[in-house]
Design a protein around this motif. Structure first.
Motif, PDB file in Angstrom:
ATOM      1  N   LEU A  69       0.837  -1.191   0.000  1.00 61.46           N
ATOM      2  CA  LEU A  69       0.000   0.000   0.000  1.00 61.46           C
ATOM      3  C   LEU A  69       0.878   1.249   0.000  1.00 61.46           C
ATOM      4  N   LEU A  70       0.387   2.285  -0.635  1.00 62.02           N
ATOM      5  CA  LEU A  70       1.012   3.600  -0.598  1.00 62.02           C
ATOM      6  C   LEU A  70      -0.017   4.577  -0.046  1.00 62.02           C
ATOM      7  N   GLY A  71       0.336   5.256   1.041  1.00 63.27           N
ATOM      8  CA  GLY A  71      -0.633   6.162   1.630  1.00 63.27           C
ATOM      9  C   GLY A  71       0.008   7.114   2.614  1.00 63.27           C
ATOM     10  N   LEU A  72      -0.839   7.962   3.145  1.00 58.39           N
ATOM     11  CA  LEU A  72      -0.429   8.987   4.099  1.00 58.39           C
ATOM     12  C   LEU A  72      -0.691   8.499   5.512  1.00 58.39           C
ATOM     13  N   LEU A  73       0.362   8.473   6.322  1.00 56.11           N
ATOM     14  CA  LEU A  73       0.194   8.086   7.718  1.00 56.11           C
ATOM     15  C   LEU A  73      -0.589   9.159   8.457  1.00 56.11           C
ATOM     16  N   GLY A  74      -1.526   8.739   9.271  1.00 57.38           N
ATOM     17  CA  GLY A  74      -2.335   9.683  10.028  1.00 57.38           C
ATOM     18  C   GLY A  74      -2.903   9.025  11.270  1.00 57.38           C
ATOM     19  N   THR A  75      -3.692   9.796  11.978  1.00 56.45           N
ATOM     20  CA  THR A  75      -4.317   9.330  13.207  1.00 56.45           C
ATOM     21  C   THR A  75      -5.816   9.500  13.080  1.00 56.45           C
ATOM     22  N   SER A  76      -6.556   8.458  13.418  1.00 61.71           N
ATOM     23  CA  SER A  76      -8.018   8.508  13.341  1.00 61.71           C
ATOM     24  C   SER A  76      -8.570   9.289  14.531  1.00 61.71           C
ATOM     25  N   PRO A  77      -9.841   9.677  14.482  1.00 62.63           N
ATOM     26  CA  PRO A  77     -10.437  10.383  15.640  1.00 62.63           C
ATOM     27  C   PRO A  77     -10.400   9.581  16.931  1.00 62.63           C
ATOM     28  N   THR A  78     -10.280   8.259  16.830  1.00 64.48           N
ATOM     29  CA  THR A  78     -10.205   7.436  18.028  1.00 64.48           C
ATOM     30  C   THR A  78      -8.783   7.240  18.529  1.00 64.48           C
ATOM     31  N   GLY A  79      -7.804   7.820  17.820  1.00 66.25           N
ATOM     32  CA  GLY A  79      -6.410   7.716  18.243  1.00 66.25           C
ATOM     33  C   GLY A  79      -5.651   6.588  17.613  1.00 66.25           C
ATOM     34  N   ASP A  80      -6.243   5.807  16.708  1.00 66.50           N
ATOM     35  CA  ASP A  80      -5.554   4.700  16.051  1.00 66.50           C
ATOM     36  C   ASP A  80      -4.738   5.226  14.867  1.00 66.50           C
ATOM     37  N   LEU A  81      -3.669   4.530  14.560  1.00 66.63           N
ATOM     38  CA  LEU A  81      -2.830   4.872  13.413  1.00 66.63           C
ATOM     39  C   LEU A  81      -3.471   4.310  12.152  1.00 66.63           C
ATOM     40  N   ILE A  82      -3.644   5.149  11.151  1.00 69.41           N
ATOM     41  CA  ILE A  82      -4.293   4.746   9.900  1.00 69.41           C
ATOM     42  C   ILE A  82      -3.411   5.121   8.724  1.00 69.41           C
ATOM     43  N   LEU A  83      -3.715   4.497   7.585  1.00 71.53           N
ATOM     44  CA  LEU A  83      -3.057   4.801   6.314  1.00 71.53           C
ATOM     45  C   LEU A  83      -4.133   5.191   5.322  1.00 71.53           C
ATOM     46  N   SER A  84      -3.962   6.339   4.653  1.00 72.83           N
ATOM     47  CA  SER A  84      -5.002   6.876   3.758  1.00 72.83           C
ATOM     48  C   SER A  84      -4.430   7.107   2.378  1.00 72.83           C
ATOM     49  N   ASP A  85      -5.238   6.814   1.370  1.00 79.22           N
ATOM     50  CA  ASP A  85      -4.930   7.202  -0.011  1.00 79.22           C
ATOM     51  C   ASP A  85      -6.162   7.853  -0.605  1.00 79.22           C
ATOM     52  N   LEU A  86      -6.220   7.970  -1.918  1.00 85.94           N
ATOM     53  CA  LEU A  86      -7.327   8.674  -2.564  1.00 85.94           C
ATOM     54  C   LEU A  86      -8.623   7.874  -2.548  1.00 85.94           C
ATOM     55  N   THR A  87      -8.553   6.591  -2.161  1.00 88.77           N
ATOM     56  CA  THR A  87      -9.762   5.756  -2.191  1.00 88.77           C
ATOM     57  C   THR A  87     -10.323   5.471  -0.814  1.00 88.77           C
ATOM     58  N   GLY A  88      -9.542   5.622   0.231  1.00 81.75           N
ATOM     59  CA  GLY A  88     -10.052   5.329   1.562  1.00 81.75           C
ATOM     60  C   GLY A  88      -8.938   5.230   2.579  1.00 81.75           C
ATOM     61  N   SER A  89      -9.287   4.746   3.792  1.00 81.15           N
ATOM     62  CA  SER A  89      -8.342   4.608   4.893  1.00 81.15           C
ATOM     63  C   SER A  89      -8.513   3.253   5.537  1.00 81.15           C
ATOM     64  N   ILE A  90      -7.455   2.809   6.219  1.00 80.86           N
ATOM     65  CA  ILE A  90      -7.497   1.525   6.901  1.00 80.86           C
ATOM     66  C   ILE A  90      -6.622   1.612   8.143  1.00 80.86           C
TER      67      ILE A  90
END
Length: 787
Positions: free
Chosen positions: A306-327
Motif C-alpha cells: 500500500l502507498l498512503g499517508l500516515l495519520g491518526t483517526s479520531p479514536t487515536g488509532d494509526l491509519i493509512l489513507s490514499d485517494l480511495t479510503g483509509s485503513i
C-alpha cells in the motif's frame, strides 16, 4: 570682378534649384530649420499578397510538423486560425518557398515552451499571442532572428520582444523566458573569451516562495498544470484537499516510473519456466504492485503493498489513507526499511507491505463508513515492513540524459517542458544555460583568477542579540576581506533566527525598537567590509523568532512559507549597501553592485536558469522528528539464511539504504564527521552517531520530497502556497538549517545536502563555523575559525 559676381550668383541659383530647402547662408547652403526627410521603404523588401488558404489544404503539412515532429494535436478551430495567419503573412509562397513550414515549426516550439497541454485549442488567447509574436519577427513572409546587441546581458535573447527585461539575466520573467523564438540561434562561440572572464553573480537569482509558479499535477493527463485560481491566505477547504492530493499524486507517479514497480515483459515470459534445485526454488525477482486501499475489501488473508499517508483517526488509532479510503494499521510486527535509516511520523507518505485481515465491523464504530471509498474500510492491515518511497534523481525527473553530442547534454522525456521556478524549463533553455555555465565557471586560464567568485557562503543561526555572534560574523567576513577583489564570494546567505527569543512577543528583553537596533549593529559590522558590499549578494532567511509571525506565535511553530523581514527593521542595512555602491570605483560598463535580499523561508537560489537550484530552509526538523516518530519493536536477527525475505526491501535499496549517500571528502577534517568510502557496506552501529543522524535526516526529507512532512496541525502550511515546499524535482543543493542537528555536508541521489549549524559552534569555545559551497564543483565544505 563683375564677371566673378555674376558667375557666383548663377552657381548659387543652380544649387537652389536642386535643393528646395531654404538656407540661412547663401554661401554654404545651411538650412534655416533642418528637416528630417522621410525615409522611403527599401525597394528590395518583398511585398506579400494575402491569399485565402483553406484549412484542408494546410492539414497535411500541419500534421507532419505538429503531430509527427512535436507530438502536439491541433483542433479544427486552431488549424483554421493558423491557416488564415499563413495565408495573410506568407501569401502564395507558403508552399513553394517553405514559408509555412517554418512558421508552423516556430509556433509549435513556442507552444511547448508556453503551455503544458499537448492539445492546441483555437479558443483562448494563447495561440493568438504566439502568432502575434511571430508576426512581429516576419519580414517578407520569412522569420528573421535578430541578434542581441550585448551577450553579457542577454543570456537568452527574446527575439522580437521588449528589451526592458534584458538589463541582467536575473530580470527575465517566466513568460519572457518561455516565449523566446529562435532560441537555438544564440551563438556564444564568438564571444567566448569575454564569457570566461565574466563573474557568475549576474546569473544568480533568488526565488521567493510566494513568487514561484503554482503548479498542480494532473494524474489523468500525467502532466503539471498552472493553477489559474487566485491564491489566498484564507482559501476554501478544497485547497487543503488539493494540497494533500498533489503530494500523493506526485509520489505515486514517481513510484510508477521506478523500475521496482514496473513489470518487465521479458521477466514474465521466463516466469513460467521455474526450475527446482535440490533445496531451493529459483524464482525471478518480482515487481511490486500497489493496491488501492478500497480494493482490499473481500480480499482477506492476502498480502499487498500500500502507498498512503500516515495519520491518526479520531479514536487515536494509526491509519493509512490514499485517494480511495483509509485503513487501520497494526505495527506490532512491522520492520522499518532500512533499519534505523529513516524517520517515520504521521503526515508522511510511506509504503507498507503486509497482510489484510477483514473484520465485520469498522474500527471505531460510528465515526466512519465501511463503503470502502472515501471512508475507513473494515479490517486491519498487519504491516510486515514499512519504508519511504524511493527518491528520484533530478536528471530523471527533468529528462536530462547523458547521451551527448560533443559536450552538450540533451534533454528528453520526463518533465523537461515544465517551468517549476519561473526561470525557464529544461527543454527551453537548459542545454544553452549549461553551455554558458561551462564557459563562465569553466577551468580556463582567464577564469582561474576568479574561481573564488563561484562560492556561496552559508551562515546559520545568526543571533544578532548575542555579542559572540557579532564577533564571529566580523571574523568570518574578515577572512574573505583578506582575499583579492577577484576572489570575493558572489553570495552570502545569513539564516535566522536573528534573535534567540521572540522579541516582538515579549520574549527575552526588549521589543520592536530593540529588534531594529540589532540590525543596526549588523549594518555597522557590514560597513567595515565595503568590498563585499560592492560585489556580493547578501540573502537573509528568517526563522520562527523573527517578525511578523513571531508576534503571535511567540517563537513556536509558525505557518509556512514565511515572508521576509519587514523593511522597517532593515533600513540601516540597505543604507550600508547603497553607500558602498555609491563609493565603489568600477568600470562604467559594470553597473551590477552589491545588494541585500530579504528572502522568504523557504527560498531558492538559481544559477544559470534551470541548471542549478539551491533550496534554503530553516526549521527545527530533528527535534520534531524525534517527538513525532513511530517506534518499532526490536526484531531478532534470523538464525539461518532461509529466514531472510526472497524479495528486496520495498524501498528498492539494500538493507542499510546508504548506497547512494556520498560524503564529500572536503569535510574529512571535521571533528563530528568521519566519512566512509562510497559503496562500503556500513551499519548504523559502525559509523559515528552524528554522521548516522545526518544521513537519516537527509534520506527522510529527500525521499518524502517535501520540506514539511508533518500533519498540518503540527506544522501549519498555507494551503495555496504549499507547492513552494516541494522538493520535486530534487534541487542540486539543499540547505537544512537545523540547530539541533550536527553540521554536515553529504550527497544523496545527486542532491548535496548541507547543515551549517549555528554560527557560534556549540561545545567549542570561541569557534565560528560555516559552510562554503562551490557552484563549480557543486559541493560544500565545513570551515571554522577562532574569534
Amino acid at each position: 570682378m563683375a564677371t566673378r559676381s555674376v558667375s557666383a550668383v548663377s552657381h548659387i541659383s543652380t544649387i537652389r534649384d536642386t535643393n528646395p530647402i531654404p538656407s540661412s547662408s547663401a554661401a554654404f547652403e545651411t538650412p534655416v530649420h533642418p528637416l528630417r526627410q522621410k525615409q522611403t521603404s527599401d525597394p528590395t523588401t518583398p511585398s506579400i499578397l494575402p491569399i485565402s488558404l483553406p484549412a484542408a489544404t494546410l492539414r497535411p503539412l500541419a500534421f507532419r510538423t505538429f503531430t509527427k515532429k512535436h507530438s502536439l494535436t491541433l483542433t479544427s478551430s486552431a488549424l483554421q486560425i493558423i491557416a488564415t495567419f499563413i495565408g495573410t503573412h506568407c501569401g502564395s509562397g507558403w508552399r513553394e518557398e517553405g514559408l509555412a513550414e517554418k512558421v508552423l515549426d516556430e509556433a509549435a516550439k513556442a507552444w511547448k515552451k508556453n503551455a503544458s497541454s499537448v492539445i492546441i485549442p483555437g479558443e483562448g488567447s494563447e495561440l493568438a499571442d504566439i502568432l502575434q509574436n511571430i508576426a512581429r519577427c516576419m519580414v517578407g513572409g520569412r522569420i528573421v532572428h535578430q541578434r542581441a546587441p550585448s551577450r553579457h546581458n542577454n543570456p537568452v535573447q527574446d527575439q522580437g520582444y521588449s528589451n526592458a527585461l534584458l538589463a541582467r539575466p536575473g530580470g527575465l520573467s517566466r513568460d519572457d523566458s518561455q516565449q523566446s523564438l529562435g532560441l537555438t540561434s544564440l551563438d556564444l562561440e564568438d564571444n567566448d573569451e569575454d564569457l570566461r572572464a565574466q563573474s557568475p553573480r549576474p546569473w544568480l537569482r533568488v526565488v521567493d516562495a510566494f513568487d514561484q509558479p503554482r503548479l498542480t499535477y494532473n494524474a489523468t493527463q500525467k502532466m503539471f498544470e498552472v493553477v489559474r485560481k487566485r491564491a489566498s491566505l484564507l482559501p476554501d477547504p478544497s485547497s487543503r484537499m488539493a494540497l494533500l492530493r498533489d503530494r500523493y499524486n506526485i509520489v505515486h507517479q514517481r513510484l510508477m516510473r521506478n523500475e521496482a514497480f514496473q513489470t518487465s515483459a521479458v521477466a514474465l515470459s521466463h516466469s513460467k519456466s521455474l526450475q527446482r534445485s535440490s533445496s531451493e526454488l529459483v524464482m525471478p525477482q518480482q515487481a511490486y504492485k500497489l493496491t488501492p486501499i478500497a480494493n482490499l475489501l473481500g480480499r482477506s488473508g492476502s498480502t499487498h503493498v500500500l502507498l498512503g499517508l500516515l495519520g491518526t483517526s479520531p479514536t487515536g488509532d494509526l491509519i493509512l489513507s490514499d485517494l480511495t479510503g483509509s485503513i487501520a494499521l497494526d505495527l506490532h510486527h512491522a520492520r522499518p526499511v532500512p533499519e534505523d535509516g529513516a524517520w517515520f511520523t504521521p503526515g508522511m507518505i510511506v509504503l507498507a507491505e503486509g497482510l489484510y485481515e477483514e473484520e465485520g465491523t469498522v474500527v471505531g464504530p460510528g465515526l466512519a463508513g465501511d463503503g470502502g471509498v472515501g471512508g475507513t474500510i473494515g479490517g486491519i492491515f498487519h504491516v510486515a515492513s514499512v519504508g519511504g518511497p524511493p527518491c528520484e534523481r533530478r536528471e530523471v525527473t527533468l529528462g536530462v540524459t547523458d547521451t551527448v553530442k560533443g559536450d552538450n547534454t540533451v534533454a528528453a522525456g520526463g518533465f523537461g517542458w515544465t517551468d517549476f521556478l519561473g526561470v525557464g524549463s529544461e527543454r527551453a533553455s537548459g542545454s544553452m544555460m549549461r553551455n554558458l555555465e561551462k564557459r563562465v565557471l569553466g577551468k580556463h586560464q582567464l577564469a582561474f583568477r576568479s574561481q573564488g567568485r563561484s562560492r556561496v557562503i552559508i551562515l546559520g543561526e545568526v543571533n544578532l542579540d548575542n555579542s559572540k555572534t557579532l564577533a564571529a560574523l566580523k571574523q568570518v567576513l574578515g577572512v574573505y576581506a583578506l582575499e583579492e577583489a577577484e576572489q570575493t564570494p558572489m553570495a552570502f546567505v545569513l539564516i535566522g533566527n536573528f534573535t534567540r527569543y521572540a522579541v516582538l512577543a515579549g520574549g527575552g528583553s526588549g521589543g520592536s525598537i530593540e529588534y531594529k537596533e540589532y540590525f543596526d549593529s549588523l549594518a555597522s559590522v557590514l560597513s567595515d567590509h565595503p568590498t563585499m558590499l560592492e560585489d556580493s549578494t547578501f540573502v537573509f532567511v528568517p526563522g520562527d523568532n523573527d517578525p511578523w509571525a513571531s508576534a503571535f506565535s511567540a517563537g513556536a511553530t509558525a505557518v509556512l512559507p514565511k515572508r521576509g523581514l519587514p523593511e522597517m527593521y532593515t533600513s540601516r542595512v540597505k543604507r550600508a549597501f547603497a553607500t558602498a555602491n555609491s563609493e565603489a570605483k568600477r568600470p562604467t560598463n559594470q553597473k551590477l553592485g552589491g545588494e541585500a535580499i530579504w528572502a522568504t523561508n523557504p527560498s531558492r537560489l538559481t544559477m544559470f536558469g534551470p541548471s542549478q537550484e539551491m533550496v534554503i530552509f530553516r526549521d527545527d526538523l530533528s527535534g520534531r522528528l524525534r517527538r513525532k516518530a513511530l517506534r518499532f519493536e526490536a526484531v531478532a536477527e534470523p538464525d539461518s539464511p532461509d529466514a531472510t525475505a526472497d524479495r528486496a526491501p520495498i524501498n528498492g535499496r539494500g538493507a542499510t539504504g546508504q548506497e547512494d549517500v556520498e560524503i564529500d571528502g572536503a569535510i574529512e577534517s571535521a571533528e563530528s564527521l568521519v566519512p566512509t568510502a562510497r559503496g562500503q557496506e556500513t551499519t548504523p552501529t559502525s559509523i559515528p552517531s552524528d554522521l548516522h543522524a545526518a544521513r537519516k535526516l537527509v534520506k527522510t526529507m529527500l525521499d518524502q520530497g517535501y520540506l514539511s512532512p508533518f500533519p498540518l496541525t503540527d506544522r501549519p502550511v498555507l494551503w495555496d502556497f504549499g507547492g513552494s515546499l516541494s522538493l520535486y524535482p530534487l534541487p542540486t543543493a539543499l540547505v537544512l538549517m537545523d540547530p539541533e542537528a550536527p553540521p554536515f555536508a553529504l550527497t544523496y541521489e545527486g542532491c548535496h545536502a548541507m547543515n551549517p549549524g549555528p554560527l557560534v559552534a556549540q561545545g567549542k569555545r570561541g569557534v565560528a563555523q560555516w559552510i562554503e559551497y562551490d557552484t563549480r564543483t557543486r559541493k560544500g565544505k565545513m570551515r571554522d575559525v577562532r574569534f
